[in-house]
Design a protein around this motif. Structure first.
Motif, short mmCIF file in Angstrom:
data_model
loop_
_atom_site.label_atom_id
_atom_site.label_comp_id
_atom_site.label_asym_id
_atom_site.label_seq_id
_atom_site.Cartn_x
_atom_site.Cartn_y
_atom_site.Cartn_z
N VAL A 53 0.84 -1.21 0.00
CA VAL A 53 0.00 0.00 0.00
C VAL A 53 0.88 1.25 0.00
N GLN A 54 1.92 1.25 0.84
CA GLN A 54 2.82 2.40 0.89
C GLN A 54 3.52 2.59 -0.44
N ALA A 55 3.97 1.49 -1.05
CA ALA A 55 4.66 1.56 -2.34
C ALA A 55 3.73 2.11 -3.42
N LEU A 56 2.46 1.78 -3.30
CA LEU A 56 1.47 2.27 -4.27
C LEU A 56 1.32 3.79 -4.17
N VAL A 57 1.38 4.29 -2.95
CA VAL A 57 1.33 5.75 -2.75
C VAL A 57 2.51 6.41 -3.47
N LEU A 58 3.69 5.83 -3.33
CA LEU A 58 4.89 6.39 -3.96
C LEU A 58 4.79 6.31 -5.48
N LEU A 59 4.27 5.19 -5.96
CA LEU A 59 4.14 5.01 -7.40
C LEU A 59 3.13 6.00 -7.99
N GLY A 81 -9.92 4.17 -19.13
CA GLY A 81 -9.66 3.89 -17.71
C GLY A 81 -8.41 3.08 -17.46
N SER A 82 -7.47 3.06 -18.42
CA SER A 82 -6.38 2.10 -18.27
C SER A 82 -5.02 2.72 -17.92
N ALA A 83 -4.91 4.05 -17.91
CA ALA A 83 -3.59 4.67 -17.74
C ALA A 83 -2.93 4.28 -16.42
N TRP A 84 -3.64 4.51 -15.32
CA TRP A 84 -3.05 4.22 -14.00
C TRP A 84 -2.83 2.73 -13.87
N GLN A 88 0.82 1.10 -13.13
CA GLN A 88 1.08 0.27 -11.95
C GLN A 88 1.87 -0.98 -12.34
N SER A 89 1.41 -1.66 -13.40
CA SER A 89 2.10 -2.88 -13.85
C SER A 89 3.51 -2.56 -14.31
N HIS A 90 3.63 -1.44 -15.03
CA HIS A 90 4.93 -1.04 -15.56
C HIS A 90 5.87 -0.66 -14.42
N GLY A 91 5.37 0.19 -13.50
CA GLY A 91 6.23 0.76 -12.46
C GLY A 91 6.60 -0.22 -11.37
N ARG A 92 5.79 -1.22 -11.17
CA ARG A 92 6.02 -2.14 -10.07
C ARG A 92 7.32 -2.93 -10.23
N VAL A 93 7.67 -3.22 -11.49
CA VAL A 93 8.85 -4.05 -11.72
C VAL A 93 10.06 -3.22 -12.17
N ARG A 94 9.93 -1.93 -12.08
CA ARG A 94 11.07 -1.06 -12.37
C ARG A 94 11.38 -0.25 -11.13
N PRO A 95 12.51 -0.50 -10.48
CA PRO A 95 12.80 0.18 -9.21
C PRO A 95 12.61 1.69 -9.31
N LEU A 96 11.87 2.20 -8.36
CA LEU A 96 11.51 3.62 -8.32
C LEU A 96 12.69 4.42 -7.80
N HIS A 107 9.38 8.15 -20.69
CA HIS A 107 9.92 7.48 -21.88
C HIS A 107 9.84 5.97 -21.72
N GLY A 108 10.23 5.47 -20.55
CA GLY A 108 10.19 4.02 -20.31
C GLY A 108 8.77 3.48 -20.41
N PHE A 109 7.83 4.23 -19.85
CA PHE A 109 6.42 3.83 -19.88
C PHE A 109 5.90 3.82 -21.31
N CYS A 110 6.20 4.89 -22.06
CA CYS A 110 5.72 4.97 -23.44
C CYS A 110 6.40 3.93 -24.35
N ALA A 111 7.68 3.64 -24.06
CA ALA A 111 8.37 2.62 -24.85
C ALA A 111 7.68 1.26 -24.68
N GLU A 112 7.27 0.98 -23.46
CA GLU A 112 6.54 -0.27 -23.21
C GLU A 112 5.19 -0.24 -23.89
#
Lengths: 176, 265
Positions: A53-59, A81-84, A88-96, A107-112
């Motif tokens: 939950v805390q990590a989700l706040v940061l993301l 309704g799919s952006a967030w 979430q799926s993208h950011g979760r596996v890429r260290p923040l 850029h990383g998000f758009c590349a994916e």
């Protein structure tokens, strides 16, 4: 020197894969992180659900910054309704790490997205992100099918870097 | 007890138009690191200011970031606040910058780190510092309870508390504890300033989105605080989804009604 508790907590909060490992094998994860003897008890008491939950706040904070960099891309995806959800799926596996500029995260998000949902990415914004990534002085591109007042238009997109380093951008919409 | 708002550019016009009704402003130091000096000077000439930091990461072991500390001090020298404030939290550790506030374990080691950093900021800025409690979805184990931790940090640092009533409320709901008992365990003389703004709900969890009007149950908790503690200032900490002028005025009125419950020290 073993990392302190705060450093290990930061690692957990920034990395979804590490949180998954902690959730399934906390003792092994503590060992792999080199948790200090005096911190072991507190470390093992961390609740994986609370960490998530805390990590989700940061993301979400990171997502808000990405939204400012690529608003058209996000807005287009928000209609379904799919952006967030995708971020979430993208950011979760890429260290923040907020030391990474927001445009790099965008850029990383758009590349994916270009792999999985190419029509989701605004071509104007992608051109700008690529230009930032390559660090060029200027870039001119004819881009097709950019949304403009509800209709798709072809555009000339010009990006340039001034002597002070500030970037300048022009978009010339072609035809009516 | 002064009543004020957090300065945000979205409500700058409203603040100007209602300056007679606003006793003080709180500015976020980081908003003025790169530019805005003229705005800050103008605000300092019109209002008593408080300077609130977000990114000094006082809970991180090791030295404070010198660039950030210098920038913070520069803002303070322009704003000339009565006090400055930061958080009982960390935002960075090692080479990771999480970009937002996270809890620190309530241990004696953390007391030492936080208190030493708070003293350093206070001495650098030549002003008292207040430390603010944060919202956290994580409960951390330690030698001390949260209130013992806060009492010890403030005693060691020689500083006061900025009690965020919203954060206390949210944590009490998410972690199921009684906020009044929590208050009663805190040394009341430490509570110098309050933050308050409406809470949000995401499913069954409470969150601090800083985007809602102050709810009545939150106001009741704030009343309990001001009955017990000699609070000098209350700041409405709204960050987004700003209401109309009337809505903002109504939020100020809630805080003025709160003033009637002030503790006489």
């Amino acid at each position: 020197m073993s990392p302190d508790f705060i450093t290990n907590l930061a690692r957990l909060l920034s990395d979804g894969r590490l949180r998954d490992a902690f959730g399934s094998a906390p003792n092994e994860t503590a060992k792999s992180l080199g948790v200090r003897e005096e911190d072991i008890q507190a470390f093992l008491k961390l609740d994986p659900r609370e960490l998530e939950v805390q990590a989700l706040v940061l993301l979400k904070k990171r997502f808000e910054k990405v939204c400012q960099v690529v608003p058209r891309t996000i807005q287009g995806m928000n209609e379904s309704g799919s952006a967030w959800r995708r971020f979430q799926s993208h950011g979760r596996v890429r260290p923040l790490n907020s030391e990474i500029p927001a445009w790099r995260s965008a850029h990383g998000f758009c590349a994916e997205l270009k792999e999985t949902c190419p029509e989701c990415v605004c071509p104007l914004e992608w051109h700008r992100l690529e230009w930032l990534r390559t660090g060029g002085r200027c870039s001119i591109r004819r881009i097709k099918q950019v949304m403009f007042h509800g209709k798709r238009r072809n555009v000339i997109h010009l990006l340039a870097r001034g002597l002070s380093g500030a970037s300048i951008e022009w978009v010339i919409y072609l035809g009516w | 007890m002064k009543i004020g708002v957090g300065f945000r550019k979205e409500i700058a016009s409203w603040i100007e138009a209602n300056s007679h009704d606003i006793d003080c402003l709180e500015i976020t130091a980081e908003h003025f690191y790169s530019n805005g000096e003229a705005t800050l000077q103008r605000l300092a000439s019109r209002f008593p200011l408080f300077v609130h930091g977000l990114g000094l990461s006082l809970g991180t072991p090791g030295p404070l970031d010198e660039w950030r500390l210098e920038a913070f001090d520069r803002v303070v020298s322009i704003a000339q606040p009565e006090w400055v404030s930061e958080h009982i939290a960390f935002t960075r550790a090692g080479r990771i910058d999480l970009g937002h506030l996270n809890p620190i374990p309530p241990t004696r080691e953390s007391v030492r780190i936080l208190a030493d950093h708070a003293r350093e900021v206070s001495e650098r800025c030549k002003r008292p510092i207040l430390l603010e409690n944060i919202t956290s979805h994580i409960r951390l184990d330690g030698e001390l309870s949260e209130t013992e931790f806060l009492n010890e940090v403030c005693e060691r640092a020689g500083c006061g508390l900025l009690l965020d009533v919203t954060n206390l409320y949210i944590n009490s709901r998410n972690h199921r504890f009684d906020p009044i008992s929590w208050l009663e365990a805190l040394e009341p003389s430490l509570i110098t300033q309050l933050h308050i703004v409406g809470y949000s709900k995401l499913g069954d969890r409470y969150a601090d989105s800083h985007s809602a009007a102050i709810q009545s149950d939150l106001l009741e908790l704030a009343k309990e605080v001001v009955r017990r503690a000699p609070v000098s200032a209350v700041i409405l900490e709204r960050d987004e989804d700003f209401p109309s002028s009337e809505g903002l005025q109504e939020e100020l009125e809630k805080l003025k009604r709160l003033r009637a419950n002030t503790c006489v020290a």
